[in-house]
Design a protein around this motif. Structure first.
Motif, mmCIF file in Angstrom:
data_model
loop_
_atom_site.group_PDB
_atom_site.id
_atom_site.type_symbol
_atom_site.label_atom_id
_atom_site.label_comp_id
_atom_site.label_asym_id
_atom_site.label_seq_id
_atom_site.Cartn_x
_atom_site.Cartn_y
_atom_site.Cartn_z
ATOM 1 N N ALA A 1 57.062 79.870 32.239
ATOM 2 C CA ALA A 1 57.808 80.493 33.339
ATOM 3 C C ALA A 1 59.285 80.110 33.307
ATOM 4 O O ALA A 1 60.144 80.859 33.795
ATOM 5 C CB ALA A 1 57.188 80.093 34.676
ATOM 6 N N LYS A 2 59.588 78.949 32.736
ATOM 7 C CA LYS A 2 60.982 78.484 32.641
ATOM 8 C C LYS A 2 61.667 78.973 31.368
ATOM 9 O O LYS A 2 62.808 78.597 31.094
ATOM 10 C CB LYS A 2 61.025 76.951 32.690
ATOM 11 C CG LYS A 2 60.613 76.352 34.027
ATOM 12 C CD LYS A 2 61.603 76.665 35.123
ATOM 13 C CE LYS A 2 61.258 75.953 36.421
ATOM 14 N NZ LYS A 2 62.230 76.258 37.505
ATOM 15 N N GLY B 1 48.510 73.637 33.210
ATOM 16 C CA GLY B 1 49.504 73.857 34.251
ATOM 17 C C GLY B 1 50.917 73.662 33.736
ATOM 18 O O GLY B 1 51.827 74.444 34.051
ATOM 19 N N VAL B 2 51.111 72.604 32.943
ATOM 20 C CA VAL B 2 52.431 72.357 32.344
ATOM 21 C C VAL B 2 52.802 73.504 31.413
ATOM 22 O O VAL B 2 53.953 73.980 31.413
ATOM 23 C CB VAL B 2 52.441 71.008 31.595
ATOM 24 C CG1 VAL B 2 53.727 70.838 30.798
ATOM 25 C CG2 VAL B 2 52.275 69.855 32.581
ATOM 26 N N LYS C 1 49.048 65.603 37.237
ATOM 27 C CA LYS C 1 48.631 66.302 38.452
ATOM 28 C C LYS C 1 48.055 67.682 38.141
ATOM 29 O O LYS C 1 47.055 68.083 38.733
ATOM 30 C CB LYS C 1 49.818 66.446 39.412
ATOM 31 C CG LYS C 1 50.482 65.142 39.829
ATOM 32 C CD LYS C 1 51.615 65.410 40.804
ATOM 33 C CE LYS C 1 52.387 64.142 41.117
ATOM 34 N NZ LYS C 1 53.264 63.718 40.012
ATOM 35 N N ILE C 2 48.685 68.429 37.220
ATOM 36 C CA ILE C 2 48.275 69.818 36.988
ATOM 37 C C ILE C 2 47.682 70.029 35.602
ATOM 38 O O ILE C 2 47.236 71.135 35.288
ATOM 39 C CB ILE C 2 49.458 70.785 37.212
ATOM 40 C CG1 ILE C 2 50.604 70.520 36.216
ATOM 41 C CG2 ILE C 2 49.976 70.680 38.637
ATOM 42 C CD1 ILE C 2 51.771 71.501 36.346
ATOM 43 N N GLY C 3 47.658 68.967 34.773
ATOM 44 C CA GLY C 3 47.056 69.074 33.449
ATOM 45 C C GLY C 3 47.919 69.862 32.479
ATOM 46 O O GLY C 3 48.938 70.462 32.849
ATOM 47 N N ALA D 1 58.585 69.515 34.338
ATOM 48 C CA ALA D 1 57.240 70.002 34.006
ATOM 49 C C ALA D 1 56.359 68.879 33.461
ATOM 50 O O ALA D 1 55.206 68.713 33.880
ATOM 51 C CB ALA D 1 57.335 71.139 32.990
ATOM 52 N N ILE D 2 56.897 68.075 32.538
ATOM 53 C CA ILE D 2 56.128 66.978 31.941
ATOM 54 C C ILE D 2 55.707 65.970 33.007
ATOM 55 O O ILE D 2 54.601 65.429 32.974
ATOM 56 C CB ILE D 2 56.950 66.280 30.837
ATOM 57 C CG1 ILE D 2 57.099 67.190 29.620
ATOM 58 C CG2 ILE D 2 56.299 64.967 30.417
ATOM 59 C CD1 ILE D 2 58.008 66.620 28.550
#
Length: 454
Positions: free
Chosen positions: A225-226, A218-219, A213-215, A207-208
């Motif tokens: 979700a995890k 997003g992370v 890419k996703i800010g 995730a990190i």
């Protein structure tokens, strides 16, 4: 009507001009590698899937190109099976080889397979294509070249320091301004411990690694979700956003991670690397970036990533230490560290910034105009001598209109055109036209060689 030919998405053709530019990149990297004592190897384009799977994490395994065992792979399946079998089950039975995903895992396999023939620590470099079943986009291809250097059989951090110097020197020679980012996977493990997510280190690093890419939002959503708690995520954010000098960040981390033995070890390793680098005049900044994770499972120590400062394109070099990569092949405790230059992204950066030297256009330095058979027979021995002097030259193959011959030289950016007629043959001279300035001048053969060598 015949179908128009095409190539697979995520792959590219390269013209002679582009190949000259790419070879400029490869040769620059190769020369620097060799100056640090690295020696070249090659491994096959395909490896056994047992070599590749499980080495890149769950997401990496999804990006492996699998190769059917034969052109008749369906013969082992009955019709009902083909209607019900899942893609994963089909691949497991129909494929036992795959295209290599990177050069590091094949290198580890090479070391274990040939360990009795090698002298350790073993320093190798390798410049070959790799393949990933990724979604093609700007700067991301399904087939691309990596230019790797690895040292295996030593846990000395001096190798990390040398690899950073190599990165700095290569980009200095190419004229690309970069930021060299560094972190340590031990710090990420420690961060997982102190935020109460020690059992989710792999999910944390994956995730990190997507932060740029996703800010952060997003992370944040991916971590939720995890199964990460809001409290754990809230504790993570200020650590990733630490500012100040490298020393400032390490001092703050020392307090935050003091309860973690592995974290303190990671800080110690980074302090050592930074202290040694202070002794060396580097052209580019080395920056501690705590959000740098390098999502591959095999990294265990220092990790590196390089970003171009003048072009938005993502990472153009990466790497790190992998203390037990060979362990999966039965050779435990063999530490290694390496880097990989992304030649295709570097190619795009150099094109965007127009940083190629004039000589990378390649091709001939000189073209002889063809006036006829008599002149051909006079020129051929001269042409042989010029090539023996290691200078690229050619004779236009046909005695056609001058305009056509000159257009050929102009379109191929041949810098000099030679004219030999009756007067030149009588005087043992060669008339040369500089295609850039338009100037014409007579030279002896020896003077011409000096001119062409520039």
């Amino acid at each position: 009507m015949a179908q128009k030919p095409s190539i697979p998405k995520g792959t590219r053709d390269f013209s002679p001009e582009e190949m000259a530019k790419r070879n400029y990149i490869f040769n620059t990297i190769r020369e620097v590698y060799k100056s640090y004592g690295f020696r070249e190897i090659e491994t096959p384009a395909m490896e056994n899937l047992s070599t590749l799977t499980g080495k890149y994490g769950e997401e990496g395994d999804k990006l492996l190109f699998r190769i059917l065992n034969s052109g008749d792979s369906l013969k082992d399946f009955d019709r009902n099976e083909l209607l019900t079998i899942t893609p994963t089950e089909f691949a497991a039975r129909a494929c036992d080889r795959g295209l290599r995903y990177d050069l590091t895992v094949p290198f580890a396999r090479f070391v274990v397979q040939h360990k009795n023939e090698l002298t350790f620590p073993f320093k190798r470099y390798q410049i070959q294509p790799v393949w990933r079943a990724d979604r093609p986009q700007k700067g991301r291809y399904r087939e691309f070249f990596q230019c790797d250097a690895d040292v295996i059989g030593s846990d000395s951090l001096l190798h990390e320091i040398e690899l950073i110097q190599i990165i700095d020197k290569v980009f200095g020679r190419l004229g690309i301004r970069v930021s060299i980012l560094i972190n340590n996977r031990k710090l990420l493990t420690a961060i997982g411990q102190v935020i109460g997510a020690e059992d989710k280190i792999v999910d944390l690093t994956i995730a990190i690694d997507k932060l740029d890419k996703i800010g952060w939002d997003g992370v944040h959503q991916e971590l939720l979700a995890k199964g990460f708690t809001e409290g754990a995520i809230a504790s993570l954010k200020p650590i990733l956003e630490l500012s100040g000098t490298n020393t400032d960040k390490l001092t703050t981390l020392e307090e935050s991670l003091k309860s973690s033995e592995v974290g303190m070890k990671g800080i110690e390793e980074l302090r050592y690397i930074m202290r040694k680098l202070d002794l060396i005049p580097l052209q580019n900044e080395v920056k501690l970036d705590l959000s740098l994770a390098r999502g591959l499972n095999y990294y265990t120590g220092a990790i590196f990533e390089v970003k171009a400062l003048d072009v938005q394109i993502g990472s153009i070099t990466g790497g790190g230490r992998y203390d037990d990569l060979t362990g999966v092949f039965g050779e435990k405790g063999m530490s290694g560290v390496g880097i990989s230059f992304g030649a295709d992204r570097i190619f795009d950066v150099l094109n965007t910034l127009d940083l190629y030297p004039e000589e990378t256009k390649g091709g001939s330095r000189l073209m002889f105009v063809n006036f006829g058979e008599k002149e051909e027979e006079y020129i051929l021995p001269l042409l042989y001598k010029i090539r023996e002097a290691n200078i690229a030259a050619e004779l236009y193959p046909e005695s056609v209109k001058m305009k056509k011959q000159m257009n050929y030289a102009d379109q191929l950016s041949i810098p000099y055109v030679a004219f030999i007629g009756a007067d030149e043959m009588a005087n043992n001279t060669i008339t040369i036209k500089d295609m850039k300035t338009g100037e014409q001048k007579s030279y002896t053969f020896e003077e011409l060689i000096t001119l062409l060598r520039g």
